[in-house]
Design an enzyme around this catalytic site. Structure first.
Site, mmCIF file in Angstrom:
data_model
loop_
_atom_site.group_PDB
_atom_site.id
_atom_site.type_symbol
_atom_site.label_atom_id
_atom_site.label_comp_id
_atom_site.label_asym_id
_atom_site.label_seq_id
_atom_site.Cartn_x
_atom_site.Cartn_y
_atom_site.Cartn_z
ATOM 1 N N HIS A 1 -24.364 -76.869 54.552
ATOM 2 C CA HIS A 1 -25.243 -76.864 55.723
ATOM 3 C C HIS A 1 -25.322 -75.453 56.316
ATOM 4 C CE1 HIS A 1 -26.884 -77.715 59.666
ATOM 5 N NE2 HIS A 1 -27.339 -78.845 59.149
ATOM 6 N N GLU B 1 -33.995 -77.385 54.162
ATOM 7 C CA GLU B 1 -33.840 -77.250 55.617
ATOM 8 C C GLU B 1 -34.062 -75.792 56.000
ATOM 9 O OE1 GLU B 1 -31.297 -80.424 57.810
ATOM 10 O OE2 GLU B 1 -30.103 -78.689 57.330
HETATM 11 P P1 PGA Z 1 -32.001 -81.093 63.522
HETATM 12 O O1 PGA Z 1 -30.842 -80.815 62.480
HETATM 13 O O2 PGA Z 1 -32.672 -82.379 63.131
HETATM 14 O O3 PGA Z 1 -31.303 -81.189 64.845
HETATM 15 O O4 PGA Z 1 -32.955 -79.935 63.463
HETATM 16 C C1 PGA Z 1 -31.001 -81.074 61.116
HETATM 17 C C2 PGA Z 1 -29.746 -80.675 60.407
HETATM 18 O O5 PGA Z 1 -29.139 -79.677 60.812
HETATM 19 O O6 PGA Z 1 -29.295 -81.327 59.444
#
Ligand code: PGA
Length: 255
Positions: free
Chosen positions: A93, A163
Protein backbone atom coordinates in the site's frame (compact mmCIF):
# COMPACT_ATOMS: atom_id res chain seq x y z
CA UNK A 1 -17.19 -12.95 -12.43
CA UNK A 2 -18.29 -11.42 -9.12
CA UNK A 3 -17.06 -7.91 -8.35
CA UNK A 4 -14.60 -7.75 -5.47
CA UNK A 5 -15.16 -4.96 -2.91
CA UNK A 6 -12.56 -4.60 -0.18
CA UNK A 7 -12.88 -2.49 2.98
CA UNK A 8 -9.46 -1.27 4.06
CA UNK A 9 -10.04 0.08 7.57
CA UNK A 10 -6.38 1.17 7.86
CA UNK A 11 -5.59 2.04 11.52
CA UNK A 12 -9.26 2.40 12.49
CA UNK A 13 -11.36 2.25 14.65
CA UNK A 14 -9.87 2.76 18.10
CA UNK A 15 -11.53 -0.06 20.04
CA UNK A 16 -12.64 -3.67 19.55
CA UNK A 17 -16.21 -2.65 20.42
CA UNK A 18 -16.28 -0.13 17.58
CA UNK A 19 -14.68 -2.62 15.20
CA UNK A 20 -17.35 -5.19 16.02
CA UNK A 21 -20.13 -2.66 15.63
CA UNK A 22 -18.83 -1.63 12.22
CA UNK A 23 -18.48 -5.26 11.12
CA UNK A 24 -21.99 -6.05 12.35
CA UNK A 25 -23.49 -3.14 10.41
CA UNK A 26 -21.67 -4.18 7.24
CA UNK A 27 -22.82 -7.79 7.65
CA UNK A 28 -26.39 -6.66 8.18
CA UNK A 29 -26.32 -4.31 5.18
CA UNK A 30 -24.91 -6.81 2.68
CA UNK A 31 -27.18 -9.71 3.65
CA UNK A 32 -28.97 -10.82 0.54
CA UNK A 33 -26.44 -9.39 -1.94
CA UNK A 34 -25.05 -12.52 -3.54
CA UNK A 35 -23.29 -11.34 -6.68
CA UNK A 36 -20.50 -9.37 -4.96
CA UNK A 37 -17.49 -10.70 -3.06
CA UNK A 38 -16.98 -8.52 0.02
CA UNK A 39 -13.77 -8.47 2.06
CA UNK A 40 -13.24 -6.61 5.34
CA UNK A 41 -9.62 -5.86 6.30
CA UNK A 42 -9.44 -4.64 9.92
CA UNK A 43 -6.20 -3.75 11.71
CA UNK A 44 -4.37 -6.72 13.28
CA UNK A 45 -5.64 -6.39 16.88
CA UNK A 46 -9.24 -6.73 15.69
CA UNK A 47 -8.77 -9.56 13.20
CA UNK A 48 -9.77 -12.30 15.57
CA UNK A 49 -12.97 -10.79 17.02
CA UNK A 50 -14.05 -9.52 13.60
CA UNK A 51 -13.32 -12.94 12.05
CA UNK A 52 -15.75 -14.54 14.49
CA UNK A 53 -18.47 -12.09 13.62
CA UNK A 54 -18.27 -12.23 9.81
CA UNK A 55 -20.46 -14.71 8.01
CA UNK A 56 -21.16 -13.16 4.61
CA UNK A 57 -18.05 -10.96 4.20
CA UNK A 58 -14.60 -12.53 4.09
CA UNK A 59 -11.72 -11.57 6.33
CA UNK A 60 -8.70 -9.75 4.89
CA UNK A 61 -5.47 -8.36 6.35
CA UNK A 62 -3.62 -5.13 5.57
CA UNK A 63 -0.13 -6.60 5.39
CA UNK A 64 1.76 -9.85 6.06
CA UNK A 65 5.27 -10.80 7.05
CA UNK A 66 6.96 -13.09 4.50
CA UNK A 67 8.61 -15.30 7.08
CA UNK A 68 6.80 -18.33 8.41
CA UNK A 69 6.95 -18.14 12.22
CA UNK A 70 9.88 -17.37 14.50
CA UNK A 71 11.98 -14.54 15.88
CA UNK A 72 10.58 -11.59 13.88
CA UNK A 73 9.55 -9.02 16.46
CA UNK A 74 6.49 -7.03 15.49
CA UNK A 75 5.73 -9.06 12.37
CA UNK A 76 2.52 -10.94 11.73
CA UNK A 77 3.27 -13.85 9.45
CA UNK A 78 1.31 -15.10 6.46
CA UNK A 79 0.87 -18.41 8.31
CA UNK A 80 -0.78 -16.76 11.32
CA UNK A 81 -3.14 -14.91 8.98
CA UNK A 82 -3.90 -18.07 7.07
CA UNK A 83 -4.86 -19.81 10.31
CA UNK A 84 -7.34 -16.98 10.96
CA UNK A 85 -8.71 -17.57 7.45
CA UNK A 86 -7.64 -14.15 6.21
CA UNK A 87 -7.37 -15.23 2.59
CA UNK A 88 -6.91 -11.74 1.09
CA UNK A 89 -3.92 -9.61 2.14
CA UNK A 90 -3.26 -6.05 0.96
CA UNK A 91 0.42 -5.55 0.21
CA UNK A 92 2.53 -2.64 -1.00
CA UNK A 93 0.00 0.00 0.00
CA UNK A 94 1.26 3.52 -0.81
CA UNK A 95 0.96 4.58 2.85
CA UNK A 96 3.42 1.83 3.80
CA UNK A 97 5.80 2.70 0.97
CA UNK A 98 5.79 6.43 1.61
CA UNK A 99 5.56 6.60 5.38
CA UNK A 100 7.24 3.40 6.49
CA UNK A 101 9.86 2.95 3.80
CA UNK A 102 8.55 -0.35 2.46
CA UNK A 103 10.65 -1.30 -0.56
CA UNK A 104 10.01 -3.19 -3.78
CA UNK A 105 12.18 -6.01 -2.46
CA UNK A 106 10.05 -6.41 0.67
CA UNK A 107 6.87 -6.36 -1.40
CA UNK A 108 8.33 -9.02 -3.69
CA UNK A 109 9.06 -11.32 -0.73
CA UNK A 110 5.56 -10.85 0.67
CA UNK A 111 3.98 -11.51 -2.72
CA UNK A 112 6.04 -14.63 -3.22
CA UNK A 113 5.22 -16.06 0.23
CA UNK A 114 1.49 -15.34 -0.06
CA UNK A 115 1.14 -16.78 -3.56
CA UNK A 116 3.18 -19.88 -2.76
CA UNK A 117 0.92 -20.62 0.18
CA UNK A 118 -2.34 -20.25 -1.68
CA UNK A 119 -3.34 -16.86 -0.27
CA UNK A 120 -4.66 -13.93 -2.30
CA UNK A 121 -2.44 -10.84 -2.25
CA UNK A 122 -3.92 -7.51 -3.29
CA UNK A 123 -0.88 -5.83 -4.74
CA UNK A 124 -1.19 -2.02 -4.77
CA UNK A 125 0.53 0.02 -7.49
CA UNK A 126 0.05 3.69 -8.27
CA UNK A 127 3.21 5.71 -8.75
CA UNK A 128 5.05 7.87 -6.24
CA UNK A 129 3.18 11.12 -6.86
CA UNK A 130 6.37 13.02 -7.72
CA UNK A 131 5.90 16.04 -9.98
CA UNK A 132 6.30 15.25 -13.65
CA UNK A 133 6.44 11.50 -13.07
CA UNK A 134 5.67 9.15 -15.93
CA UNK A 135 2.95 7.29 -14.00
CA UNK A 136 2.52 4.28 -16.34
CA UNK A 137 6.32 3.93 -16.42
CA UNK A 138 6.46 3.99 -12.63
CA UNK A 139 3.62 1.47 -12.34
CA UNK A 140 5.50 -0.82 -14.73
CA UNK A 141 8.58 -0.49 -12.53
CA UNK A 142 6.57 -1.27 -9.36
CA UNK A 143 5.02 -4.32 -11.01
CA UNK A 144 8.28 -5.68 -12.36
CA UNK A 145 9.97 -5.28 -8.97
CA UNK A 146 7.07 -6.99 -7.18
CA UNK A 147 6.89 -9.85 -9.68
CA UNK A 148 10.60 -10.67 -9.86
CA UNK A 149 11.08 -14.44 -9.68
CA UNK A 150 7.35 -15.14 -9.19
CA UNK A 151 6.24 -18.35 -10.86
CA UNK A 152 3.37 -18.18 -13.34
CA UNK A 153 1.89 -21.31 -11.74
CA UNK A 154 1.22 -19.44 -8.48
CA UNK A 155 -0.50 -16.39 -10.00
CA UNK A 156 -4.07 -17.66 -9.82
CA UNK A 157 -5.17 -15.73 -6.68
CA UNK A 158 -3.39 -12.46 -7.41
CA UNK A 159 -5.35 -9.20 -7.42
CA UNK A 160 -3.70 -5.96 -8.57
CA UNK A 161 -5.10 -2.70 -7.19
CA UNK A 162 -4.50 0.36 -9.33
CA UNK A 163 -4.39 3.13 -6.71
CA UNK A 164 -2.95 6.36 -8.13
CA UNK A 165 -1.32 7.92 -5.14
CA UNK A 166 -2.95 11.35 -5.55
CA UNK A 167 -6.38 9.68 -5.53
CA UNK A 168 -5.95 8.09 -2.08
CA UNK A 169 -7.91 10.22 0.38
CA UNK A 170 -5.08 10.40 2.92
CA UNK A 171 -3.18 12.69 0.52
CA UNK A 172 -3.78 16.45 0.36
CA UNK A 173 -6.03 17.58 -2.56
CA UNK A 174 -6.96 13.99 -3.30
CA UNK A 175 -9.55 13.34 -5.99
CA UNK A 176 -10.77 10.13 -7.61
CA UNK A 177 -9.28 9.16 -10.93
CA UNK A 178 -11.58 9.06 -13.95
CA UNK A 179 -13.04 5.72 -15.11
CA UNK A 180 -11.39 6.34 -18.51
CA UNK A 181 -7.97 6.66 -16.94
CA UNK A 182 -8.61 3.63 -14.74
CA UNK A 183 -9.53 1.68 -17.88
CA UNK A 184 -6.25 2.72 -19.54
CA UNK A 185 -4.33 1.76 -16.40
CA UNK A 186 -5.97 -1.67 -16.33
CA UNK A 187 -4.91 -2.27 -19.93
CA UNK A 188 -1.41 -1.13 -19.16
CA UNK A 189 -1.19 -3.40 -16.11
CA UNK A 190 -2.32 -6.37 -18.19
CA UNK A 191 0.22 -5.50 -20.86
CA UNK A 192 3.02 -5.64 -18.29
CA UNK A 193 1.74 -9.04 -17.12
CA UNK A 194 1.48 -10.27 -20.69
CA UNK A 195 5.11 -9.25 -21.25
CA UNK A 196 6.26 -11.31 -18.28
CA UNK A 197 3.82 -14.24 -18.11
CA UNK A 198 2.05 -14.32 -21.47
CA UNK A 199 -1.41 -13.25 -22.66
CA UNK A 200 -3.47 -15.96 -20.95
CA UNK A 201 -2.06 -15.24 -17.52
CA UNK A 202 -2.55 -11.50 -18.07
CA UNK A 203 -6.22 -11.95 -18.91
CA UNK A 204 -6.89 -13.99 -15.78
CA UNK A 205 -5.45 -11.47 -13.28
CA UNK A 206 -8.08 -9.48 -11.40
CA UNK A 207 -7.44 -5.73 -11.51
CA UNK A 208 -9.35 -3.38 -9.20
CA UNK A 209 -9.39 0.39 -8.63
CA UNK A 210 -8.73 2.27 -5.38
CA UNK A 211 -8.68 5.95 -4.41
CA UNK A 212 -11.58 8.07 -3.06
CA UNK A 213 -14.21 5.49 -3.99
CA UNK A 214 -17.72 6.24 -2.73
CA UNK A 215 -21.20 4.91 -3.41
CA UNK A 216 -21.75 7.43 -6.21
CA UNK A 217 -18.64 6.64 -8.24
CA UNK A 218 -18.08 2.94 -7.40
CA UNK A 219 -20.05 1.43 -10.28
CA UNK A 220 -18.27 3.65 -12.84
CA UNK A 221 -14.96 2.04 -11.90
CA UNK A 222 -16.28 -1.47 -12.53
CA UNK A 223 -18.64 -1.22 -15.46
CA UNK A 224 -16.80 -1.08 -18.77
CA UNK A 225 -13.32 -0.51 -17.31
CA UNK A 226 -11.98 -4.09 -17.46
CA UNK A 227 -11.67 -3.81 -13.69
CA UNK A 228 -13.21 -6.32 -11.33
CA UNK A 229 -13.81 -4.31 -8.19
CA UNK A 230 -12.71 -1.54 -5.85
CA UNK A 231 -10.51 -1.07 -2.79
CA UNK A 232 -12.20 1.30 -0.36
CA UNK A 233 -10.47 3.23 2.44
CA UNK A 234 -12.22 6.15 4.17
CA UNK A 235 -15.70 5.29 2.89
CA UNK A 236 -15.44 1.79 4.39
CA UNK A 237 -15.56 3.30 7.90
CA UNK A 238 -19.06 4.54 7.26
CA UNK A 239 -21.27 1.44 7.11
CA UNK A 240 -24.05 3.14 5.11
CA UNK A 241 -21.59 4.41 2.53
CA UNK A 242 -19.80 1.06 2.29
CA UNK A 243 -23.01 -0.92 1.97
CA UNK A 244 -24.04 1.61 -0.71
CA UNK A 245 -20.83 0.75 -2.60
CA UNK A 246 -21.61 -2.97 -2.41
CA UNK A 247 -25.17 -2.29 -3.61
CA UNK A 248 -23.82 -0.18 -6.48
CA UNK A 249 -21.48 -3.00 -7.48
CA UNK A 250 -24.28 -5.53 -7.38
CA UNK A 251 -25.69 -5.93 -10.83
CA UNK A 252 -22.66 -4.42 -12.57
CA UNK A 253 -20.87 -6.75 -14.92
CA UNK A 254 -17.27 -7.11 -13.87
CA UNK A 255 -15.63 -8.99 -16.70
P1 PGA B 1 -9.43 5.95 0.16
O1 PGA B 1 -8.28 4.89 0.40
O2 PGA B 1 -10.64 5.21 -0.34
O3 PGA B 1 -9.65 6.58 1.50
O4 PGA B 1 -8.94 6.94 -0.86
C1 PGA B 1 -8.07 3.82 -0.48
C2 PGA B 1 -6.89 3.03 0.00
O5 PGA B 1 -5.95 3.65 0.52
O6 PGA B 1 -6.85 1.79 -0.08
Amino acid sequence: MKSLIIANWKSNPDSPERALLLARKVEHGIRGIKDVEVVVAPPYPFLFPVARMLTRAKLGAQDAGWEDIGPFTGEVSWRQLKRLKAHYVIIGHSERKLRLGETGEMINKKLDALLKHGMAPILCVGGSGRQGEDTPGKIGEELRAALRGISRRTLKNLVVAYEPIWAVSSNPDSRPDTPENAFRASLYIRRVFAGIFGRNAAERIRVIYGGSVNKKNAASFIEGTQMQGVLVGAASLNPKEFVGIVQAASGTTAN
